[in-house]
Scaffold this active site. Structure first.
Site, PDB file in Angstrom:
ATOM      1  N   GLY A 305       0.834  -1.204  -0.004  1.00  0.00           N
ATOM      2  CA  GLY A 305       0.082   0.004  -0.113  1.00  0.00           C
ATOM      3  C   GLY A 305       0.677   1.367   0.070  1.00  0.00           C
ATOM      4  CB  SER A 306      -0.127   4.568   1.198  1.00  0.00           C
ATOM      5  OG  SER A 306      -1.062   4.852   0.585  1.00  0.00           O
ATOM      6  CB  THR A 307       4.504   1.564   3.145  1.00  0.00           C
ATOM      7  OG1 THR A 307       4.289   0.454   2.412  1.00  0.00           O
ATOM      8  CG2 THR A 307       3.679   1.561   4.518  1.00  0.00           C
TER       9      THR A 307
END
Length: 583
Positions: A305-307
């Site tokens: 995801g957004s990591t």
């Protein structure tokens, strides 16, 4: 009287009346009788001497053998073979401070010699009173077999051994063995691993030790019962136990399927703690849940995801094509290949690079990736080790997955964490490279010095890019989705990641998420990276279930409890010189 009898009578009288050698007949008879007695006595004495000599030799042989048995190690004369050839010693496994994580303890196993058993039914009935778990049919088959040796039960307790001894069953005996014991239980199960009934490493560092040659030596009979030097790991069992406790509580608190976390030294690559739950008890692995075998931190791959926006932003800044002061238009969704890329909480305006990071803008991140281009994007992620199999001592490591052919749509979705699956551990390792001065250091579960790490480190980003990333991580923790990871005095920086969970190759339609939080502390001079994930949580702090409401608080709790153990001193005030005073 017959004619023959008369002749014999006459001969007899003539013999005694005339004698021999001119001596009287009476003297001759007496001398003959005396000689006969002497010969008989001599023969008797000779026979007794021979018998005594034979018995003496026999007793000497028996006595000599008894002495030999008395001074020889029992296992070398056992009819069932040396015990320690079957189960040779394994080295202890200890943590970085010398605390025992795995060790051998002596135990006994029950065996039978079927040819010596008098009454099989009675023996089986007596054994069942002490060992009710024995399978009656299988045990009866063993007791009636034609073999001379059969295992009945491995690794008995002292109480069981004592009770069986009291039964006095002929043909049943005990053999000394070794059993592996794990004092920390499930807390470090996925790192330490476990052994099978024959003391052979099956998983984790136990398997690693066997792969270093111990298993080959054992197969060749070249191991012994001698004490071996312990194998020291990089983990700190204090931090490990705390981290495991946080994960167990979080799974229950957020009603999740699974959770995992790691604490990593950014300069040496040492894993200080790592766990994945559900897990198993290495002291009794057979009764563990099926899901407990999987080490999700290194042997599970997930869309993070957004990591991944952390890496995309670092890539854009490191390329020199994007500066921290640049802005991107995030007013309109991106439509490509039949897909629409939009922001979860869109601001519908032009955003600066820090704002793109703070608001986790998919649109702004995709545009930064587009500036770098597909070849540069793929090369950068490869440089950080996110597209290749991670190299470390732990045997359970899964290879990441990526598209066979990178197209523009792939580059766009990968920029915000969809389309590439990696392990959480290698995500943390890549994150460490962004805050340690730009060096990629392979992870290790063994102690490693700073000098050793520097010798193998590879420069992957510019130092200036690292400084920009530390600013952005701290900015996001203070003003963005990482607020719940903040711990007073320890200057935490980080990035959340909320991804739609992939189930059977498709994104789940029931709103299930895979949430993660990538952080570093103290962010002004980072020493440790902490990454957490929580799989399919049904709730979070305040009722939501995004990463900022569950994965981020997990990081905060881990840092709050581990920082004092790791020797990180808190700093208070703007310049860090203020002291916390309690009245």
């Amino acid at each position: 009287m017959s004619f023959l009898s008369r002749i014999m009578d006459v001969k007899s009288k003539a013999h005694f009346s005339h004698g021999g050698n001119g001596r009287p007949a009476g003297a001759t008879a007496s001398t003959a009788f005396q000689g006969h007695r002497k010969r008989s006595a001599s023969q008797a004495r000779s026979r007794v001497a021979v018998v005594m000599a034979v018995f003496g030799i026999a007793y000497c042989v028996v006595g000599g053998r008894l002495v030999q048995y008395g001074i020889t190690a029992p296992e070398s004369v056992s009819s069932i073979g040396p015990a320690d050839h079957l189960l040779a010693s394994r080295p202890d496994i200890v943590d970085r401070n010398g605390e025992i994580l795995a060790t051998d303890i002596r135990t006994v196993s029950l065996y039978a010699e079927p040819h010596k058993i008098v009454d099989v039914d009675e023996a089986l009935e007596q054994l069942h009173t002490v060992l009710p778990e024995l399978d009656p049919k299988a045990t009866y088959k063993k007791l009636t077999s034609k073999s001379r040796f059969q295992w009945l039960q491995r690794q008995l307790t002292p109480k069981q051994q004592s009770r069986i001894l009291a039964l006095g069953i002929p043909g049943v005996g005990f053999r000394p063995e070794k059993r592996r014991f794990y004092p920390s239980g499930s807390a470090s199960a996925h790192i330490v691993g476990y052994v099978n009934i024959d003391n052979r490493g099956i998983a984790g560092m136990e398997r690693y030790i066997d792969n270093q040659g111990l298993a080959d030596l054992a197969a060749l009979g070249m191991t012994s019962d001698a004490k071996m030097e312990p194998v020291r790991l990089s983990i700190d069992i204090r931090v490990q136990s705390m981290l495991h406790d946080v994960l167990t509580q979080s799974v229950a608190k957020y009603q999740a399927e699974a959770a995992g976390a790691v604490v990593l030294d950014v300069h040496t690559g040492e894993v200080l703690a790592m766990a994945s739950v559900p897990d198993y008890d290495p002291n009794n692995p057979a009764e563990s849940a099926k899901d407990g075998w999987l080490n999700r931190m290194s042997d599970g791959t997930f869309e993070m995801g957004s990591t991944f926006k952390t890496f995309t932003t670092a890539m854009a800044l490191d390329s020199g094509k994007v500066k921290l002061t640049d802005s991107f238009d995030a007013r309109y969704p991106i439509r490509i290949g039949g897909f629409t890329i939009k922001d979860f909480h869109g601001k519908h305006r032009v955003l600066t690079v820090p704002e793109i990071f703070q608001y986790s803008s998919n649109i702004g991140t995709a545009k930064m990736a587009d500036i770098v281009g597909i070849p540069g994007h793929k090369e950068f992620l490869t440089r950080l080790g996110l597209l290749s199999k991670m190299q470390t001592e732990l045997p359970e490591v899964k290879s990441p997955s990526q598209p066979r052919e990178w197209k523009k749509i792939n580059s766009i979705t990968i920029s915000f964490g969809h389309g590439v699956s990696t392990t959480p551990l290698q995500t943390a390792v890549a994150g460490a490279a962004l805050v340690n001065g730009g060096k990629y250091v392979p992870p290790t579960f063994l102690p490693r010095s700073r000098d050793e790490a520097d010798a193998m480190a590879q420069a992957v980003i510019k130092p200036s890019t690292g400084e920009d990333m530390k600013f952005l991580l701290r900015w996001n923790a203070m003003n963005g989705s990482g607020k719940r990871a903040l711990v007073p005095g320890f200057n935490v920086g980080g990035k959340t990641g909320t991804a739609d969970k992939v189930v059977n190759g498709r994104y789940a339609k029931n709103g299930l998420n895979f949430n993660a939080f990538l952080s570093a502390f103290p962010i002004d001079d980072p020493r440790y990276v902490v990454l957490t994930f929580i799989d399919a949580p049904k709730t979070g702090e305040g009722g939501g279930r995004t990463a900022g409401l569950n994965a981020a608080p997990m990081v905060g709790e881990i840092i709050r409890r581990s920082a004092p153990l790791l020797g990180v001193k808190p700093k208070f005030g703007e310049d860090g010189s203020a002291l916390l005073v309690s009245y």
